[in-house]
Design a protein around this motif. Sequence first.
Motif, PDB file in Angstrom:
ATOM      1  N   TYR A 129       5.057  -9.214  -5.806  1.00  0.00           N
ATOM      2  CA  TYR A 129       5.217  -9.996  -4.582  1.00  0.00           C
ATOM      3  C   TYR A 129       6.444  -9.522  -3.796  1.00  0.00           C
ATOM      4  O   TYR A 129       7.378 -10.277  -3.557  1.00  0.00           O
ATOM      5  N   SER A 130       6.435  -8.262  -3.413  1.00  0.00           N
ATOM      6  CA  SER A 130       7.491  -7.676  -2.596  1.00  0.00           C
ATOM      7  C   SER A 130       6.908  -6.440  -1.917  1.00  0.00           C
ATOM      8  O   SER A 130       5.783  -6.033  -2.206  1.00  0.00           O
ATOM      9  N   CYS A 131       7.661  -5.833  -1.037  1.00  0.00           N
ATOM     10  CA  CYS A 131       7.158  -4.740  -0.204  1.00  0.00           C
ATOM     11  C   CYS A 131       6.725  -3.532  -1.034  1.00  0.00           C
ATOM     12  O   CYS A 131       7.453  -3.070  -1.915  1.00  0.00           O
ATOM     13  N   GLY A 132       5.548  -3.008  -0.737  1.00  0.00           N
ATOM     14  CA  GLY A 132       5.096  -1.774  -1.363  1.00  0.00           C
ATOM     15  C   GLY A 132       5.707  -0.553  -0.696  1.00  0.00           C
ATOM     16  O   GLY A 132       6.322  -0.652   0.374  1.00  0.00           O
ATOM     17  N   TYR A 133       5.545   0.595  -1.320  1.00  0.00           N
ATOM     18  CA  TYR A 133       6.075   1.864  -0.795  1.00  0.00           C
ATOM     19  C   TYR A 133       4.876   2.742  -0.476  1.00  0.00           C
ATOM     20  O   TYR A 133       4.225   3.288  -1.367  1.00  0.00           O
ATOM     21  N   TRP A 134       4.574   2.889   0.812  1.00  0.00           N
ATOM     22  CA  TRP A 134       3.320   3.484   1.258  1.00  0.00           C
ATOM     23  C   TRP A 134       3.431   4.975   1.581  1.00  0.00           C
ATOM     24  O   TRP A 134       2.479   5.547   2.132  1.00  0.00           O
ATOM     25  N   LYS A 135       4.515   5.616   1.253  1.00  0.00           N
ATOM     26  CA  LYS A 135       4.741   7.006   1.655  1.00  0.00           C
ATOM     27  C   LYS A 135       3.554   7.902   1.299  1.00  0.00           C
ATOM     28  O   LYS A 135       3.095   8.695   2.134  1.00  0.00           O
ATOM     29  N   ASN A 136       3.061   7.809   0.076  1.00  0.00           N
ATOM     30  CA  ASN A 136       1.928   8.638  -0.344  1.00  0.00           C
ATOM     31  C   ASN A 136       0.791   7.780  -0.906  1.00  0.00           C
ATOM     32  O   ASN A 136      -0.046   8.277  -1.659  1.00  0.00           O
ATOM     33  N   ALA A 137       0.770   6.502  -0.520  1.00  0.00           N
ATOM     34  CA  ALA A 137      -0.204   5.570  -1.098  1.00  0.00           C
ATOM     35  C   ALA A 137      -1.385   5.359  -0.160  1.00  0.00           C
ATOM     36  O   ALA A 137      -1.235   5.325   1.067  1.00  0.00           O
ATOM     37  N   ALA A 138      -2.554   5.182  -0.754  1.00  0.00           N
ATOM     38  CA  ALA A 138      -3.767   4.950   0.019  1.00  0.00           C
ATOM     39  C   ALA A 138      -4.192   3.488   0.021  1.00  0.00           C
ATOM     40  O   ALA A 138      -5.015   3.082   0.836  1.00  0.00           O
TER      41      ALA A 138
END
Length: 374
Positions: A129-138
Amino acid sequence: MKISSMSNAKETVSCLLHQAGITIDGPQPYDPQVHDPRFYNRVLAQGVLGFGESYMDGDWDCEALDELITRVLRADLVGKLPPLSMWWPVLRAKLTNQQGKKKSLRVGKQHYDIGNDLYERMLDRRMTYSCGYWKNAANLDEAQEAKLDLICRKIGLQPGMRVLDIGCGWGSFAGYAAEQYGASVVGVTISRKQLEYAQQRYGHLDVDFRFQDYRDVQERFDHVVSVGMFEHVGPKNHRTFMEVAERCLNDEGLFLLHTIGTNVSRITSDAWTDKYIFPGGVAPSAVQISRAAEGLFTIKDWHNFGGDYDRTLLAWYDNFERHRGELTDYDERFYRMWRFFLLTAAGGFRSHRNHLWQIVLAKPAGRVAYDSVR
């Protein structure tokens, strides 16, 4: 604020929104559609609280609520209409500690203990329940695992290291660090529902979850992390929080603070969020964080990826909408409250009023060398 007539109230609100390119009952998806004219007086009399409560009560709707809020914040409309009713929360925050040990338990009961069924349907598979890291995430699952791994890499986690997780939530970081890095983790939370879930899911690992206030932790650890909890600490306790982290951290260790941040120092959150979502919560400014850490820590790295929170919140909202039919214990007013919460939060990050910071700190005496990790 006393409004002489409904027509005057409508004109005032319409003129304000026009400054942000928003038209009442207009054709754009971010234009609010007003169903009950009491909306205007509620907004003028109560500001953000009236705005949110009138949405919960069905006085108005908006297809693109997140974009409406983005435009409102970029135009600083809230600052142009400070309601008189705001004096009490500010005075209360100045005179009392709204995040003392007893009062801090409110957010666990009111927000995190709503029901694991809601969070299981809204969050990723690890219940992060916190911000994800979308740099290389789909997708959301990948973004959350990438965030957890980023934290482990930033603190240089190695097998056998002992880590304190302040505000461990449903145990996602502790479970990941134990599974993937062979760490031994102590996690503390003030949510009974989170504690039960974390113990059941990760009890087979080298983890120790406790129902405990962070101020009561007395042990030493190789590293300390806090992910999405500092927003609940409150300005009166920022220094105490940093003192606890310093006390619990070995001299050669690192402290990673993952927190929402704001551009301006405040002592209260907006009245609607304080009443319905996070009682006593206040997102810190950079000045408040650095002041609290002064003399205790040196700042080794400050990473801002606030744009990723906009995307994370929209993913949570999509999950919430998709599973809404399964959430039969929640009524229509709760649904509208939760929708307002998720989409207005997304607008807060999209407008760059809010940020997501990961800050790596170390004790001055430790003289820890550090290279930024992304």
